[in-house]
Write a protein that holds these residues in place. Structure first.
Motif, PDB file in Angstrom:
ATOM      1  N   ALA A 165       9.337  27.044  34.983  1.00  0.00           N
ATOM      2  CA  ALA A 165      10.605  27.140  35.753  1.00  0.00           C
ATOM      3  C   ALA A 165      10.478  28.470  36.624  1.00  0.00           C
ATOM      4  O   ALA A 165      11.105  28.270  37.898  1.00  0.00           O
ATOM      5  CB  ALA A 165      11.774  27.024  34.817  1.00  0.00           C
ATOM      6  N   LYS A 169       9.885  26.403  39.950  1.00  0.00           N
ATOM      7  CA  LYS A 169      11.342  26.311  40.616  1.00  0.00           C
ATOM      8  C   LYS A 169      11.904  27.459  41.011  1.00  0.00           C
ATOM      9  O   LYS A 169      12.903  27.344  41.477  1.00  0.00           O
ATOM     10  CB  LYS A 169      12.138  25.378  39.691  1.00  0.00           C
ATOM     11  N   LYS A 171      13.166  30.079  39.468  1.00  0.00           N
ATOM     12  CA  LYS A 171      14.309  30.505  38.832  1.00  0.00           C
ATOM     13  C   LYS A 171      14.068  31.824  38.210  1.00  0.00           C
ATOM     14  O   LYS A 171      12.851  32.323  37.686  1.00  0.00           O
ATOM     15  CB  LYS A 171      14.582  29.505  37.498  1.00  0.00           C
TER      16      LYS A 171
END
Length: 258
Positions: A165, A169, A171
């Protein structure tokens, strides 16, 4: 009186005869006959033992950086499963590690795009071959940098899904939730919400499910009859346990010669 009893016993032994009973007489006298059974178990010794946990079943939860506890997910003596959340922590190093991992991921993506473009141009002989060699070297460096960033996140306690993640992504997690790697029980807990811990300081201790050890002191004479991996039967109260000898002390306790 003692002389008379001794004499009477002697006379009975001299005039002993075999008595044969019928089946009915055995029932009347409630006589039960059984054939002797040969036992494969030879009583060895009686000793006091204590239950100990094998070292390989103990897991200490600690981190390579200073952290502060933000949330507790378990209590002392709780039974936990592999993958259960244990504790959430945060630190400046954790945030910096995520920032570095995201930067490495972006650099790797850029280097990969450049290399693919240059490889196409090299195949079409539009640019010199040395340009492709240079781009491949840059791509390898970016790949190794990303790998090192992921390893650092893993060392901080992040699992694969959290690392993915962060690097895929982009994050950013303000806190990190540590999860159990084994099934077991919490036998020590030093954590409290808001409490700070130094690097490698123990937060929790987990006792993994598994066979425990019985530790006892045998006399030198009794212990000489045992060898490592010998099968033994332990009789504790009314229960019996089939076990084996795991280890023998190489020295003698001078206080009690065990």
């Amino acid at each position: 009186m003692k002389t008379a009893i001794l004499l009477l016993s002697t006379l009975f032994s001299l005039h002993a005869i075999e008595i044969t009973l019928t089946a009915q007489q055995e029932r009347d006298w409630q006589i039960i006959t059984k054939l002797p059974v040969i036992s494969e178990v030879t009583p060895s010794s009686t000793l006091l033992v204590e239950v100990v946990t094998p070292p390989q079943l103990l897991h200490t939860l600690s981190l390579p950086n200073d952290v502060s506890v933000t949330k507790l997910h378990v209590n002392l003596y709780d039974t936990i499963k592999k993958g259960d959340a244990l504790i959430s922590v945060s630190s400046p190093q954790w945030l910096e590690a995520q920032k570095s991992a995201i930067s490495s991921s972006i650099n790797y993506s850029d280097a990969l795009a450049v290399d693919r473009r240059k490889q196409l141009l090299c195949r079409e002989q539009i640019i010199a071959q040395k340009e492709c060699i240079t781009s491949q070297s840059a791509l390898l460096n970016a790949k190794n940098s990303l790998k090192a960033s992921k390893e650092l996140l893993s060392a901080y306690g992040a699992n694969n899904s959290t690392i993915d993640a962060i690097t895929s992504k982009f994050k950013v997690f303000s806190s990190l939730t540590l999860k159990s790697s084994v099934d077991g029980n919490i036998i020590e807990s030093h954590a409290a919400i808001g409490k700070s811990f130094a690097a490698f300081e123990s937060l929790l201790v987990i006792k993994q499910h598994g066979d425990l050890w019985l530790k006892g002191a045998l006399s030198v004479k009794d212990s000489s009859n045992f060898r490592v991996n010998d099968s033994v039967t332990l009789n504790i109260d009314t229960k019996s346990f089939d076990s084996k000898v795991i280890n023998l002390a190489p020295v003698i306790n001078v206080k009690n010669q065990t």
